[in-house]
Scaffold this active site. Structure first.
Site, PDB file in Angstrom:
ATOM      1  N   GLY A  21       0.820  -1.215   0.000  1.00 55.20           N
ATOM      2  CA  GLY A  21       0.000   0.000   0.000  1.00 55.20           C
ATOM      3  C   GLY A  21       0.846   1.253   0.000  1.00 55.20           C
ATOM      4  N   HIS A  22       1.879   1.291   0.837  1.00 57.29           N
ATOM      5  CA  HIS A  22       2.784   2.440   0.845  1.00 57.29           C
ATOM      6  C   HIS A  22       3.487   2.599  -0.509  1.00 57.29           C
ATOM      7  CE1 HIS A  22       2.867   1.323   5.264  1.00 57.29           C
ATOM      8  NE2 HIS A  22       2.555   2.604   5.334  1.00 57.29           N
TER       9      HIS A  22
END
Length: 279
Positions: free
Chosen positions: A32-33
């Site tokens: 996600g990052h």
């Protein structure tokens, strides 16, 4: 990619205000990052990611000391994702003196939901983000939608202070199972990880019932969703439906033509998870 640890190094490395895109993180990175970094790259400007575990947003009983610090692995991942600069200050650098000046967000937005169960959380978030904005001076900053209320609080802060920064949202990244990726997923046992999708399932069910059963009071729908999750062994803090625009509580008969989000937070074992579903 360069890894910098002081504000002076960072400012020397950047050409000036508005010359980069910023992705703030607390490290222990996941896909996600990295998706936020790749989204940032699309602007054609240098990408700066910060890694800093911010003590100000942890309550004394929370997991500040055991929050994973994985800088070397994080840097390898960021380099592969196309990050240009990692800003990884320690506490003595970012808080060289006690941080007695703090950003107090609007209680109407920050003292509900997460703010109700984690008092002072958004004050800590806003204070560190404002300080990081001052260090990085980005043109654009990218925040994930998984932390839905945080995204709204940061947007409101930027508007209120007339900061020359565009806040961009990144979609929630999910595993094949549907589980929202989170650094705290690492605390889950194998069996808990298999069951963790029950939270987003409960939110989707609540959203469907909110749309289909307009005659049923929202409080009744929320209570049923909480009871169902408790029956599965969870400890829910809240499951609710709010307006996307301001996280306001729906008024009676207001489901048609509006944009909504179902939000929830609950503990599975010793791990507290949050998620949301827009509809």
């Amino acid at each position: 990619m360069r890894t910098l640890h002081t504000i002076a190094e960072l400012r020397a490395a950047l050409p000036g205000a508005g010359a980069c895109v910023f992705v703030p993180t607390m490290g222990n990175l996941h896909e996600g990052h990295l998706g936020l970094v790749r989204q940032a790259r699309a602007h054609g400007l240098p990408v700066v990611a910060s890694i800093f575990v911010n003590r100000l947003q942890f309550a004394p009983h929370e997991d500040f000391d055991r929050y994973p610090r994985t800088l070397a692995r994080d840097c390898d991942q960021l380099q592969a994702a196309g990050c240009d600069i990692v800003f990884a200050p320690d506490e003595r650098e970012l808080y060289a003196v006690p941080q007695t000046f703090k950003v107090q967000p609007d209680p109407a937005l920050a003292d509900i939901l997460e703010g109700q169960f984690r008092p002072g959380f958004f004050t800590g978030v806003c204070t560190v983000v404002m300080k990081l904005f001052g260090c990085v001076q980005p043109r654009v900053a990218v925040f994930g939608k998984k932390d839905y209320q945080q995204l709204m609080v940061i947007r409101r802060m930027v508007e209120q202070f007339a900061l020359p920064i565009t806040i961009e949202a990144g979609e929630t990244c999910r595993a094949n199972s549907g589980l929202a990726l989170s650094s705290r997923n690492g605390y889950l046992s194998d069996s808990e990880r298999e069951r963790a999708i029950e939270l987003v399932g409960a939110l989707r069910t609540l959203a469907r019932r909110f749309v289909r059963e307009e005659s049923v009071p929202l409080q009744t729908l929320e209570a049923q969703a909480m009871d169902d999750l408790r029956a599965s062994g969870w400890q829910p803090d809240y499951l609710t439906v709010r307006r996307r625009a301001d996280l306001g509580v729906p008024t009676a008969g207001a489901s048609a033509g509006e944009e909504w989000v179902a939000l929830g937070a609950a503990k599975l074992g010793g791990t507290r998870l949050i998620d949301n579903v827009e509809f």
